[in-house]
Structure formats: C-alpha cells, structure tokens
Scaffold this motif. Structure first.
Motif, short mmCIF file in Angstrom:
data_model
loop_
_atom_site.label_atom_id
_atom_site.label_comp_id
_atom_site.label_asym_id
_atom_site.label_seq_id
_atom_site.Cartn_x
_atom_site.Cartn_y
_atom_site.Cartn_z
N PRO A 94 0.76 -1.39 -0.15
CA PRO A 94 0.08 -0.20 0.37
C PRO A 94 0.74 1.25 -0.11
O PRO A 94 2.35 0.79 0.59
N ILE A 95 0.33 2.62 -0.83
CA ILE A 95 0.88 3.79 -0.43
C ILE A 95 1.11 3.69 0.65
O ILE A 95 0.39 4.10 1.89
N TRP A 96 2.20 4.73 1.18
CA TRP A 96 2.92 5.18 2.34
C TRP A 96 2.85 6.08 2.66
O TRP A 96 1.94 7.07 3.20
N LYS A 97 3.31 7.34 1.42
CA LYS A 97 3.14 8.58 1.43
C LYS A 97 3.93 9.08 -0.02
O LYS A 97 5.10 8.36 -0.62
N ASP A 98 3.40 10.34 -0.72
CA ASP A 98 4.24 10.18 -1.82
C ASP A 98 4.39 9.00 -3.06
O ASP A 98 3.51 8.16 -3.57
N ASN A 99 5.56 8.56 -3.64
CA ASN A 99 5.37 7.41 -4.38
C ASN A 99 5.99 6.74 -3.10
O ASN A 99 7.35 5.83 -4.39
N ILE A 100 5.64 6.27 -2.58
CA ILE A 100 6.85 5.40 -1.78
C ILE A 100 5.59 4.93 -1.11
O ILE A 100 4.42 4.62 -0.99
N VAL A 101 5.79 3.02 -1.03
CA VAL A 101 5.15 2.18 -1.27
C VAL A 101 5.86 1.60 0.64
O VAL A 101 6.89 1.45 1.06
N ASN A 102 4.76 1.04 1.46
CA ASN A 102 5.31 -0.30 1.90
C ASN A 102 5.15 -1.72 1.80
O ASN A 102 3.57 -2.05 1.57
N ILE A 103 6.01 -2.81 1.25
CA ILE A 103 5.71 -3.98 1.41
C ILE A 103 5.39 -4.25 2.80
O ILE A 103 6.01 -4.95 3.48
N ASP A 104 3.93 -4.90 3.15
CA ASP A 104 4.01 -4.84 4.16
C ASP A 104 3.77 -6.47 4.94
O ASP A 104 2.90 -7.22 5.64
N HIS A 105 2.94 -7.83 3.39
CA HIS A 105 3.00 -8.56 3.80
C HIS A 105 2.91 -9.58 2.34
O HIS A 105 2.83 -9.36 1.44
N THR A 106 3.91 -10.69 2.57
CA THR A 106 3.21 -11.85 1.89
C THR A 106 3.11 -12.61 1.69
O THR A 106 3.14 -13.45 3.15
N PHE A 107 2.68 -13.56 1.71
CA PHE A 107 2.31 -14.68 1.51
C PHE A 107 1.99 -15.48 0.40
O PHE A 107 2.10 -15.55 -1.18
N VAL A 108 2.11 -16.90 0.92
CA VAL A 108 1.97 -17.74 0.54
C VAL A 108 2.03 -19.24 0.58
O VAL A 108 1.54 -19.38 1.44
N ASP A 109 0.33 -19.54 -0.17
CA ASP A 109 -0.72 -20.87 0.49
C ASP A 109 0.64 -22.15 0.44
O ASP A 109 1.35 -22.41 0.29
N GLU A 110 0.18 -22.89 2.39
CA GLU A 110 1.43 -24.25 2.22
C GLU A 110 1.14 -25.11 0.87
O GLU A 110 1.80 -25.33 0.44
N SER A 111 0.51 -25.18 0.10
CA SER A 111 0.67 -26.11 -1.53
C SER A 111 1.77 -26.44 -2.04
O SER A 111 1.88 -26.50 -3.52
N LEU A 112 1.85 -23.79 -1.76
CA LEU A 112 2.96 -23.62 -2.87
C LEU A 112 4.81 -23.56 -2.07
O LEU A 112 5.75 -23.20 -3.12
N ARG A 113 4.62 -23.11 -0.94
CA ARG A 113 5.48 -23.02 -0.45
C ARG A 113 6.65 -24.18 -0.71
O ARG A 113 6.98 -24.97 -0.91
#
Length: 106
Positions: free
Chosen positions: A42-61
C-alpha cells in the motif's frame, strides 16, 4: 514474460506456468478465485509504498513463489518510478539477499 497485465513464471518444481496479476498495490496469484500467493504494498506517502505482507499458500511453499513475488514487485516499482520501505520480514530478508534491487528501497 508479461502479457495483458499478467506476469507468467514457471513453478520451480513442476514447470507449471503461473500467472501473477499486478493489481493496484498488490501482486497476486489466484486459482478459481482463491488467493494462493500475494504481496501487498500500500501507499505509504507520495511515491513510496510499504511492502507489508507476503503470503504463499502452504501448497506452494518451498517452490520459490515468494521470491518470484518479490522480484515482480521490485520490477513493478522500478517500472512505475516508485520507492519502497519493507516492513514485511520476508521482504526485508529478500532485499538483503538481492542487492541488485536496492535502488527501489527508500
């Protein structure tokens, strides 16, 4: 490979093509409307985003999917001239291991 807003990659262990869809502030892989992998920034401010979550289902880990998500995210940020802060622990480790993408970090 990119086509029609989708990034295609092969699932490492099986050679199965996967289509990662770039949406506003996330990259996602879905099957039958079920999210199996995604990274959100999501946008944090201006042209900066916050990479805040990565998810991979158990079947693909363990098959390199999270790394593919991060690579696609870094490339998307470069393409759109945005920078990122990483608060997701996986994203932090990934960027530490992939210095070639350090330019996208704020």
């Amino acid at each position: 490979m990119q086509a029609n807003g989708l990034w295609y990659t092969l699932l490492e262990s099986e050679g199965i093509p996967m289509a990662f869809e770039t949406q506003e502030n996330r990259i996602v892989y879905q099957q039958e409307n079920k999210v199996l992998a995604q990274v959100t920034f999501p946008i944090w401010k201006d042209n900066i985003v916050n990479i805040d979550h990565t998810f991979v289902d158990e079947s693909l880990r363990g098959q390199g999917v999270a790394g593919q998500l991060m690579q696609r995210t870094a490339e998307e940020l470069r393409r759109t001239n945005r920078k990122a802060v990483a608060t997701c622990s996986y994203a932090k480790r990934w960027f530490e291991q992939h210095k070639e993408y350090a330019d996208v970090l704020k």
